[in-house]
Design a protein around this motif. Structure first.
Motif, PDB file in Angstrom:
ATOM      1  N   ARG A  13       5.915  34.847  11.065  1.00 53.28           N
ATOM      2  CA  ARG A  13       6.763  34.062  11.976  1.00 53.28           C
ATOM      3  C   ARG A  13       8.210  33.992  11.492  1.00 53.28           C
ATOM      4  NH1 ARG A  13       2.172  30.115  12.751  1.00 53.28           N
ATOM      5  NH2 ARG A  13       3.124  28.916  11.074  1.00 53.28           N
ATOM      6  N   ILE A  36       9.145  25.139  14.709  1.00 55.78           N
ATOM      7  CA  ILE A  36       8.270  24.121  14.099  1.00 55.78           C
ATOM      8  C   ILE A  36       9.174  23.131  13.364  1.00 55.78           C
ATOM      9  CG2 ILE A  36       6.413  23.723  12.423  1.00 55.78           C
ATOM     10  CD1 ILE A  36       5.484  26.618  12.990  1.00 55.78           C
ATOM     11  N   ALA A  44       4.352  26.111   1.463  1.00 55.35           N
ATOM     12  CA  ALA A  44       3.148  26.837   1.925  1.00 55.35           C
ATOM     13  C   ALA A  44       3.122  28.261   1.404  1.00 55.35           C
ATOM     14  CB  ALA A  44       3.106  26.833   3.449  1.00 55.35           C
ATOM     15  N   CYS A  66      -3.537  31.595   3.463  1.00 51.08           N
ATOM     16  CA  CYS A  66      -2.667  32.114   2.395  1.00 51.08           C
ATOM     17  C   CYS A  66      -1.237  32.334   2.873  1.00 51.08           C
ATOM     18  CB  CYS A  66      -3.235  33.405   1.813  1.00 51.08           C
ATOM     19  SG  CYS A  66      -3.236  34.768   2.993  1.00 51.08           S
ATOM     20  N   HIS A  79       5.574  20.436   1.586  1.00 52.65           N
ATOM     21  CA  HIS A  79       4.577  21.396   1.088  1.00 52.65           C
ATOM     22  C   HIS A  79       5.132  22.821   1.118  1.00 52.65           C
ATOM     23  CE1 HIS A  79       0.722  23.844   1.996  1.00 52.65           C
ATOM     24  NE2 HIS A  79       0.928  23.789   0.689  1.00 52.65           N
ATOM     25  N   THR A 138       8.977  20.797  11.236  1.00 50.56           N
ATOM     26  CA  THR A 138       8.878  20.513   9.792  1.00 50.56           C
ATOM     27  C   THR A 138       9.107  21.748   8.927  1.00 50.56           C
ATOM     28  OG1 THR A 138       6.509  20.936   9.851  1.00 50.56           O
ATOM     29  CG2 THR A 138       7.215  18.632  10.126  1.00 50.56           C
ATOM     30  N   LYS A 169      -0.117  34.169   5.863  1.00 50.90           N
ATOM     31  CA  LYS A 169       0.239  35.396   6.590  1.00 50.90           C
ATOM     32  C   LYS A 169       1.016  35.076   7.876  1.00 50.90           C
ATOM     33  CE  LYS A 169      -4.153  36.406   7.069  1.00 50.90           C
ATOM     34  NZ  LYS A 169      -4.767  35.230   6.429  1.00 50.90           N
ATOM     35  N   SER A 183      -7.956  33.103   4.646  1.00 54.32           N
ATOM     36  CA  SER A 183      -7.428  32.083   5.542  1.00 54.32           C
ATOM     37  C   SER A 183      -6.543  31.080   4.784  1.00 54.32           C
ATOM     38  CB  SER A 183      -8.617  31.362   6.181  1.00 54.32           C
ATOM     39  OG  SER A 183      -8.153  30.507   7.161  1.00 54.32           O
ATOM     40  N   HIS A 208      -7.309  39.798  10.021  1.00 51.80           N
ATOM     41  CA  HIS A 208      -8.411  39.372   9.160  1.00 51.80           C
ATOM     42  C   HIS A 208      -9.355  40.529   8.913  1.00 51.80           C
ATOM     43  CE1 HIS A 208      -7.972  34.900   9.841  1.00 51.80           C
ATOM     44  NE2 HIS A 208      -8.104  35.071   8.547  1.00 51.80           N
TER      45      HIS A 208
END
Ligand SMILES: Nc1ncnc2c1ncn2[C@@H]1O[C@H](COP(=O)(O)OP(=O)(O)OP(=O)(O)O)[C@@H](O)[C@H]1O
Length: 285
Positions: free
Chosen positions: A75, A84, A46, A68, A44, A86, A70, A66, A229
């Protein structure tokens, strides 16, 4: 920090944050140059094709609905996505003109120079003193630790509140104090950049205001990138703002995209993309 300029009137005349925006320093000394950045989790994609330049000693905010991307993007700036299994990063991030993902780059050293503060305050289950002293000790700090702890806590606007209980557990502090302690812990190892992923979302308005004041103060010395946010917060504290959203492709596939990146005053008063305007005025998102 440049003095705030007058808040321009909203192009739409609707509910954009009414604050005094900060003058954005010029981008003559880029810290990060991001080119064609895409991030995958497994198959995917992202986040797709992000291009942006982040300037030194200023605050760059990342906003958007949320999911999208960020957090995924922030990171990448200190290689936290390496942790991570994957996750895969494609494209370029140059840090002071060096490939951040280059073969010879040590991710541990990257994370010392580019520190991170998370959504939920996460002090170590140790004393206040040891929270600050831990990083410098591990890094072989040879100076006077007591002085360093005092200087760092003063810098993080926490010294007066904790100077009489340095040996008590950091977990006994309030949430806002814990978050300022985490910021202090980050600056104790003398990074250049502080990444903040929704640093105030678990805090009340008073604690949030203290963190915002602290960010403004720290931006005189550090480069700050903050995911938030809270659009009011982005408008209040940042010099530049990046607006991300999620694109939905023909097959229903969803990718985060950077839609617009500009001086904060411009993003909130006269954005060039309709999607930015719709988001900041609350019509979508
Ligand atoms: N560890 C992960 N493994 C798989 N997919 C992930 C992982 N982290 C994020 N994603 C996916 O990547 C996309 C972007 O997520 P991300 O958390 O970066 O967005 P965000 O804008 O920070 O969202 P929020 O504002 O809700 O925190 C989402 O589709 C999310 O499900």
């Amino acid at each position: 920090m440049a003095s705030p300029s007058e808040a321009p009137v909203s192009a739409s005349g609707t509910s954009v944050p009414q604050v005094s925006y900060r003058d954005a320093p010029p981008l003559i000394t880029p810290v990060f140059e991001v080119g064609g950045l895409s991030v995958f989790y497994g198959d995917h994609e992202a986040v797709r094709d992000v291009n942006m330049t982040i300037g030194g000693r200023q605050i760059t905010a990342m906003i958007g609905p949320s999911g999208c991307g960020k957090s995924t993007v922030i990171r990448c700036f200190n290689r936290m996505n390496d942790l991570i299994p994957t996750a895969r990063v494609a494209g370029k991030i140059r840090y002071h003109d060096e490939d951040l993902y280059g073969r010879d780059v040590d991710p541990i050293e990257v994370r010392r120079r580019i520190g991170m503060v998370f959504q939920k305050p996460n002090p170590f289950p140790k004393s206040i003193y040891d929270n600050i002293a831990y990083g410098p000790r591990v890094g072989g700090f040879k100076g006077d630790l007591d002085d360093l702890v005092e200087e760092t806590l003063t810098h993080a606007a926490l010294w007066d509140e904790v100077k009489d209980k340095l040996k008590t557990s950091a977990l006994a502090l309030s949430g806002g104090q814990q978050q300022r302690l985490c910021i202090a812990r980050t600056i104790a190892v003398k990074p250049e950049v502080i990444l903040m992923d929704e640093p105030c979302s678990a805090l009340d308005p008073i604690a949030t205001a203290k963190i915002e004041d602290l960010m403004e103060h720290l931006a005189q010395e550090f480069t700050i990138v903050v995911v938030t946010h809270n659009m009011q917060q982005a408008a209040r504290v940042s010099h530049r703002t990046a607006f991300f959203t999620t694109d939905v492709g023909a097959e229903g596939e969803r990718h985060g995209r950077l839609i617009e990146y500009d001086e904060t005053a411009r993003i909130f008063s006269n954005p060039s993309d309709q999607r930015t305007e719709d988001y900041i005025t609350g019509r979508v998102g």
